[in-house]
Motif scaffolding. Sequence first.
Motif, mmCIF file in Angstrom:
data_model
loop_
_atom_site.group_PDB
_atom_site.id
_atom_site.type_symbol
_atom_site.label_atom_id
_atom_site.label_comp_id
_atom_site.label_asym_id
_atom_site.label_seq_id
_atom_site.Cartn_x
_atom_site.Cartn_y
_atom_site.Cartn_z
ATOM 1 N N GLY A 128 0.819 -1.204 0.000
ATOM 2 C CA GLY A 128 0.000 0.000 0.000
ATOM 3 C C GLY A 128 0.852 1.252 0.000
ATOM 4 O O GLY A 128 2.070 1.216 -0.200
ATOM 5 N N ASP A 129 0.195 2.364 0.264
ATOM 6 C CA ASP A 129 0.850 3.670 0.302
ATOM 7 C C ASP A 129 1.103 4.068 1.748
ATOM 8 O O ASP A 129 0.200 4.002 2.581
ATOM 9 C CB ASP A 129 -0.044 4.736 -0.352
ATOM 10 N N TRP A 130 2.332 4.464 2.046
ATOM 11 C CA TRP A 130 2.673 4.899 3.393
ATOM 12 C C TRP A 130 1.908 6.170 3.704
ATOM 13 O O TRP A 130 1.858 7.100 2.910
ATOM 14 C CB TRP A 130 4.168 5.166 3.501
ATOM 15 N N LYS A 131 1.283 6.191 4.856
ATOM 16 C CA LYS A 131 0.585 7.388 5.304
ATOM 17 C C LYS A 131 1.237 7.839 6.607
ATOM 18 O O LYS A 131 1.256 7.095 7.584
ATOM 19 C CB LYS A 131 -0.886 7.084 5.514
ATOM 20 N N GLN A 132 1.789 9.020 6.593
ATOM 21 C CA GLN A 132 2.440 9.554 7.785
ATOM 22 C C GLN A 132 1.415 9.692 8.903
ATOM 23 O O GLN A 132 0.336 10.250 8.675
ATOM 24 C CB GLN A 132 3.066 10.916 7.467
ATOM 25 N N PRO A 133 1.705 9.182 10.096
ATOM 26 C CA PRO A 133 0.753 9.306 11.206
ATOM 27 C C PRO A 133 0.470 10.764 11.531
ATOM 28 O O PRO A 133 1.344 11.628 11.400
ATOM 29 C CB PRO A 133 1.477 8.632 12.381
ATOM 30 N N GLY A 134 -0.754 11.041 11.937
ATOM 31 C CA GLY A 134 -1.148 12.392 12.315
ATOM 32 C C GLY A 134 -0.461 12.815 13.599
ATOM 33 O O GLY A 134 0.145 12.002 14.312
ATOM 34 N N THR A 135 -0.579 14.092 13.919
ATOM 35 C CA THR A 135 0.084 14.605 15.122
ATOM 36 C C THR A 135 -0.904 15.154 16.141
ATOM 37 O O THR A 135 -0.497 15.555 17.218
ATOM 38 C CB THR A 135 1.082 15.716 14.749
ATOM 39 N N GLY A 136 -2.184 15.184 15.817
ATOM 40 C CA GLY A 136 -3.184 15.720 16.742
ATOM 41 C C GLY A 136 -3.430 14.796 17.919
ATOM 42 O O GLY A 136 -3.014 13.636 17.924
ATOM 43 N N PRO A 137 -4.107 15.288 18.941
ATOM 44 C CA PRO A 137 -4.388 14.468 20.120
ATOM 45 C C PRO A 137 -5.362 13.334 19.778
ATOM 46 O O PRO A 137 -6.311 13.525 19.023
ATOM 47 C CB PRO A 137 -5.018 15.455 21.105
ATOM 48 N N THR A 138 -5.094 12.173 20.333
ATOM 49 C CA THR A 138 -5.944 11.008 20.106
ATOM 50 C C THR A 138 -5.579 9.907 21.086
ATOM 51 O O THR A 138 -4.495 9.934 21.681
ATOM 52 C CB THR A 138 -5.791 10.482 18.662
ATOM 53 N N ASN A 139 -6.466 8.969 21.254
ATOM 54 C CA ASN A 139 -6.161 7.784 22.055
ATOM 55 C C ASN A 139 -5.585 6.689 21.183
ATOM 56 O O ASN A 139 -5.279 5.617 21.660
ATOM 57 C CB ASN A 139 -7.428 7.270 22.754
ATOM 58 N N ARG A 140 -5.476 6.933 19.900
ATOM 59 C CA ARG A 140 -4.979 5.931 18.967
ATOM 60 C C ARG A 140 -3.505 6.221 18.687
ATOM 61 O O ARG A 140 -2.862 6.953 19.393
ATOM 62 C CB ARG A 140 -5.811 5.986 17.687
ATOM 63 N N ARG A 141 -2.978 5.622 17.661
ATOM 64 C CA ARG A 141 -1.591 5.796 17.226
ATOM 65 C C ARG A 141 -0.585 5.318 18.269
ATOM 66 O O ARG A 141 0.450 5.960 18.484
ATOM 67 C CB ARG A 141 -1.319 7.238 16.825
ATOM 68 N N GLN A 142 -0.865 4.212 18.888
ATOM 69 C CA GLN A 142 0.066 3.640 19.849
ATOM 70 C C GLN A 142 0.755 2.397 19.303
ATOM 71 O O GLN A 142 1.575 1.794 19.988
ATOM 72 C CB GLN A 142 -0.665 3.299 21.153
ATOM 73 N N GLY A 143 0.419 1.993 18.080
ATOM 74 C CA GLY A 143 0.925 0.746 17.515
ATOM 75 C C GLY A 143 2.439 0.650 17.462
ATOM 76 O O GLY A 143 3.018 -0.380 17.825
ATOM 77 N N LEU A 144 3.113 1.706 17.009
ATOM 78 C CA LEU A 144 4.572 1.659 16.919
ATOM 79 C C LEU A 144 5.195 1.545 18.311
ATOM 80 O O LEU A 144 6.144 0.788 18.507
ATOM 81 C CB LEU A 144 5.111 2.892 16.191
ATOM 82 N N ARG A 145 4.648 2.265 19.283
ATOM 83 C CA ARG A 145 5.157 2.164 20.656
ATOM 84 C C ARG A 145 4.966 0.758 21.204
ATOM 85 O O ARG A 145 5.835 0.224 21.893
ATOM 86 C CB ARG A 145 4.444 3.163 21.559
#
Length: 179
Positions: A128-145
């Motif tokens: 697929g196409d790489w999508k840069q993770p967003g930077t706004g506040p959220t409870n998501r985006r913890q996958g890499l950590r």
Amino acid sequence: MTEDCEYTNVPPASDQDERPQFDTAANSLRPAGRDTAMSFTLTADWVAPSLSRNKLRQWLGAHDWSPAHIDDLVLSISEAVSNSVEHGYGIAVDQASPDHPEVIEVHAEIEPEPGGYRRAVLTIVDHGDWKQPGTGPTNRRQGLRIMRACTETMTIDHSSGGTTVVLRSWPIPVPLSRG
């Protein structure tokens, strides 16, 4: 671009084959009758993370991996596959299974380490196409950590052809022979 980081609800039923395909290459680490590598391909939909978890858990269990180490690697692969579905192929978490040919390739291998140890190396590939993770506040985006915390090393390589994630487990002792 490569990011190299080193650190010392019930899913819907699926018609995808849930049986791992094991590599039959000879390997000295193979416990009696068990292959030290497996590969499988999943349709890029929201059932894929569950299928990858089940396959990896079964395979690692057959290789006498401890439950705690299995849990870490199962969580890691689930996050990597989920990221491929959502960020690589752009399938929203609330979107029904798309009718498309996109796939996620998974390869797992047990590698010998010095001193009687071994580790699992998991490679997850999407096209697929790489999508840069967003930077706004959220409870998501913890996958890499999560992936970083559950593995010794994580490498992400993304290009116009897709993304490859390589997760290397912490080394664990080779099990005693069952003789």
